[in-house]
Scaffold this active site. Structure first.
Site, PDB file in Angstrom:
ATOM      1  N   GLU A 132      34.743  42.988  46.071  1.00  0.00           N
ATOM      2  CA  GLU A 132      33.426  42.386  46.434  1.00  0.00           C
ATOM      3  C   GLU A 132      32.954  41.844  47.639  1.00  0.00           C
ATOM      4  OE1 GLU A 132      36.858  38.729  45.168  1.00  0.00           O
ATOM      5  OE2 GLU A 132      36.608  40.227  43.153  1.00  0.00           O
ATOM      6  N   GLU A 246      39.561  46.123  35.623  1.00  0.00           N
ATOM      7  CA  GLU A 246      40.059  44.103  35.444  1.00  0.00           C
ATOM      8  C   GLU A 246      39.256  43.921  34.236  1.00  0.00           C
ATOM      9  OE1 GLU A 246      39.403  42.142  38.729  1.00  0.00           O
ATOM     10  OE2 GLU A 246      39.087  44.162  40.423  1.00  0.00           O
TER      11      GLU A 246
END
Ligand code: XIL
Length: 342
Positions: A132, A246
């Protein structure tokens, strides 16, 4: 489930080891964990967890997962080496010039990666090296760069070259591991473009990048299957491996009255998972793994973290996985494995 997918890709799940009030993965019977061919630690390998102080390592949780994966012939993904959250403050200094602070953090980053990647080199086949690191959507005119400038890593370096360092250090620490950049929201074309720009600007393939982890924190309607397919294709075209990481499909609907009942979503979730996995199978040649962010609905981060905030008490139901709170197979499970018969 993994046996149904043996000709497609490994299917994995994130598991916990008694942190943040969650139970540990040993609560799940082998039969349930055996549905998966790969494991990843939900929290215990993040820098702040596994390396809380410069001279302190908390290996126990990761060691337990490594041992379980070894004993059961499962793959083990590593998550994650560099992130703006759940990081360790000892890796950063407030003193001195920017170049002194960068030197300080770079040395800590190197030591961290050498220790963690080195220790699990025989177990972990693939690392989310950086997590991220690009910006979310917002007002692009106010930005200095494509990157998440609020990350302590960006602040320590004054730019995004810490990403390149992280891949280089990881490549040295384990020449055989597959090294991934992992992020959410990549089905949004603007955010995806920022990741593509990052890969090119930092020339990441030359510095060790093997693949992209597309975090699948999705819901019943977003993103569309064509956006998912486009995202897989974009990274494949760059010559990169693609994994869906995820994965969870959040059924929470704020428009529905208070108590959300699973029955309200059962069929829609099954249809949604069926279309998502049909897309994955169609693109199996481009995908080297699909990982759920959890095993069963009794344990999901979505019921604690939403609206960008942490909620200590479960205040909503989300039903995001393939197994229910009692570990039974949901209709969605059938939608994923029964493709041969439909
Ligand atoms: C989440 C965990 O599931 C929670 O238990 C923890 O409190 C916060 O982090 N993107 C990631 C994961 O890369 O590491 C995050 O995991 C979910 C979002």
């Amino acid at each position: 489930m993994q046996s149904a997918y043996k000709d497609f890709f490994p299917i994995g799940a994130a598991i916990a080891v008694e942190k943040n009030g969650f139970d540990s993965f040993e609560q799940y019977p082998d039969r349930l964990l055996g549905e998966f061919g790969s494991l990843v630690a939900e929290n215990c390998m993040k820098p702040g967890e596994i390396h809380p102080e410069e001279d302190t390592f908390a290996w126990e949780g990761a060691d337990r997962i490594a041992a379980y994966a070894r004993e059961h012939g499962m793959l083990f993904r590593g998550h994650t080496l560099v992130w703006h959250n759940q990081t360790a403050s000892w890796m950063f200094s407030k003193d001195g010039s920017l170049s002194a602070r960068k030197k300080f953090s770079r040395a800590k980053l190197k030591a961290h990666i050498e220790a963690v990647v080195g220790r699990y080199a025989k177990d972990v086949y693939c690392w989310d090296v950086v997590n991220e690191a690009v910006k979310d959507n917002g007002d692009a005119r106010k930005w200095k760069s494509n990157y998440r400038e609020s990350s302590p890593w960006f602040a320590a370096y004054g730019n995004a070259t810490y990403i390149r360092d992280a891949f280089e250090f990881s490549r040295k620490a384990d020449p055989d591991a597959k090294l991934f950049y992992n992020d959410y929201g990549l089905c949004d074309p603007a955010k995806r473009a920022r990741v593509v720009a990052m890969i090119k600007e930092l020339d990441l393939k030359k510095h060790g990048l093997d693949g992209i982890g597309i975090q699948g924190h999705w819901n019943l309607s977003w993103p569309t299957v064509s956006a998912i397919e486009e995202t897989i294709q974009t990274f494949h075209d760059l010559g990169l491996e693609v994994q869906i990481t995820e994965l969870d499909v959040d059924c929470y609907n704020s428009a529905l009255p208070n108590a959300q009942q699973y029955g309200q979503f059962e069929d829609a979730l099954a249809r949604r998972y069926a279309e998502i996995f049909a897309c994955f199978r169609k693109n199996a040649g481009k995908i080297t793994g699909v990982t759920f962010w959890g095993v069963a609905d009794d344990h999901t981060w979505l019921e604690h973290f939403f609206g960008n905030k942490w909620h200590p008490d479960k205040t909503r139901k989300t039903y995001p996985l393939l197994f229910d709170e009692k570990h039974g197979k949901k209709k969605a499970y059938e939608g994923v494995v029964e493709f041969g018969t439909r």
